[in-house]
Design a protein around this motif. Sequence first.
Motif, PDB file in Angstrom:
ATOM      1  N   LYS A   1      45.370  45.984  41.279  1.00  0.00           N
ATOM      2  CA  LYS A   1      44.092  45.168  40.887  1.00  0.00           C
ATOM      3  C   LYS A   1      42.563  45.784  40.559  1.00  0.00           C
ATOM      4  CE  LYS A   1      42.530  40.314  40.776  1.00  0.00           C
ATOM      5  NZ  LYS A   1      42.777  40.010  39.541  1.00  0.00           N
ATOM      6  N   ILE A   2      42.279  45.650  39.401  1.00  0.00           N
ATOM      7  CA  ILE A   2      41.139  46.044  38.951  1.00  0.00           C
ATOM      8  C   ILE A   2      40.297  45.553  39.352  1.00  0.00           C
ATOM      9  CG2 ILE A   2      40.054  47.030  37.311  1.00  0.00           C
ATOM     10  CD1 ILE A   2      42.184  47.626  35.935  1.00  0.00           C
ATOM     11  N   LEU A   3      39.104  45.812  40.313  1.00  0.00           N
ATOM     12  CA  LEU A   3      37.889  44.813  40.950  1.00  0.00           C
ATOM     13  C   LEU A   3      36.405  44.626  40.151  1.00  0.00           C
ATOM     14  CD1 LEU A   3      37.903  45.582  44.447  1.00  0.00           C
ATOM     15  CD2 LEU A   3      39.303  44.197  43.257  1.00  0.00           C
TER      16      LEU A   3
ATOM     17  N   PRO B   1      41.986  55.481  30.091  1.00  0.00           N
ATOM     18  CA  PRO B   1      39.873  55.728  30.052  1.00  0.00           C
ATOM     19  C   PRO B   1      39.762  55.424  31.566  1.00  0.00           C
ATOM     20  CG  PRO B   1      40.593  54.284  28.470  1.00  0.00           C
ATOM     21  CD  PRO B   1      42.077  53.852  29.382  1.00  0.00           C
ATOM     22  N   ASP B   2      40.009  54.163  32.013  1.00  0.00           N
ATOM     23  CA  ASP B   2      39.612  54.090  33.281  1.00  0.00           C
ATOM     24  C   ASP B   2      39.381  54.897  34.166  1.00  0.00           C
ATOM     25  OD1 ASP B   2      41.886  52.646  33.041  1.00  0.00           O
ATOM     26  OD2 ASP B   2      41.632  51.305  35.113  1.00  0.00           O
ATOM     27  N   LEU B   3      40.740  55.059  34.319  1.00  0.00           N
ATOM     28  CA  LEU B   3      40.689  55.957  35.306  1.00  0.00           C
ATOM     29  C   LEU B   3      41.455  57.877  35.128  1.00  0.00           C
ATOM     30  CD1 LEU B   3      44.276  54.429  36.374  1.00  0.00           C
ATOM     31  CD2 LEU B   3      42.236  54.452  37.621  1.00  0.00           C
TER      32      LEU B   3
ATOM     33  N   VAL C   1      47.683  61.806  26.662  1.00  0.00           N
ATOM     34  CA  VAL C   1      48.504  60.566  27.071  1.00  0.00           C
ATOM     35  C   VAL C   1      47.884  59.441  27.900  1.00  0.00           C
ATOM     36  CG1 VAL C   1      50.488  59.789  27.474  1.00  0.00           C
ATOM     37  CG2 VAL C   1      50.954  62.235  26.449  1.00  0.00           C
ATOM     38  N   HIS C   2      47.677  60.389  29.184  1.00  0.00           N
ATOM     39  CA  HIS C   2      46.934  59.613  30.429  1.00  0.00           C
ATOM     40  C   HIS C   2      45.920  58.639  30.096  1.00  0.00           C
ATOM     41  CE1 HIS C   2      50.722  61.279  32.170  1.00  0.00           C
ATOM     42  NE2 HIS C   2      50.669  59.805  32.602  1.00  0.00           N
ATOM     43  N   ALA C   3      45.118  59.997  30.006  1.00  0.00           N
ATOM     44  CA  ALA C   3      43.760  59.961  29.433  1.00  0.00           C
ATOM     45  C   ALA C   3      43.512  58.019  28.429  1.00  0.00           C
ATOM     46  CB  ALA C   3      42.649  60.500  28.826  1.00  0.00           C
TER      47      ALA C   3
END
Length: 154
Positions: free
Chosen positions: A152-154, A30-32, A24-26
């Motif tokens: 905040k994604i950099l 998917p960035d995390l 569920v989380h992936a």
Amino acid sequence: MTVRKAENRDIPTIIDLLKQVNAVHAEARPDLFKLATKYSEEEVKGLISDENTPIFVADDGGKVLGYAMCKLIVHSGESIMQDMKSLYIDDICVDESARGKHVGTQIYDHVLAFARDIGCYNITLNVWACNLAAGAFYKKLGLIPQKTTMEKIL
């Protein structure tokens, strides 16, 4: 169906459920998250044997339909926190085949009673913002936000 403390015989099913939670989380982030399990079989075995990390399972005639992994947190003598016991729910998962049948509610009710019985002040948990179904479930159970993690994604 009964909710009981997990036993070593439950580990294979717990591992399968951990994979469902992770998926569920992936899928949502998917960035995390990468597809894996949060804990190995040995780590789950260790959690089961530790009284400070109780795991409860929903058992329907020998078939585990879900679990709650918990961690007892004791604040004592800290400079800014009141002395208290808190039960943190690390994970709740209901098998996808049993969702919508109130299994999660029964697990949560058991965890709530357990926390009260051992003198906890509260129950806490984290829910990812991308997991809307889980957020709605916890809100329906009466949980409210305690704090918010921002990014905040950099």
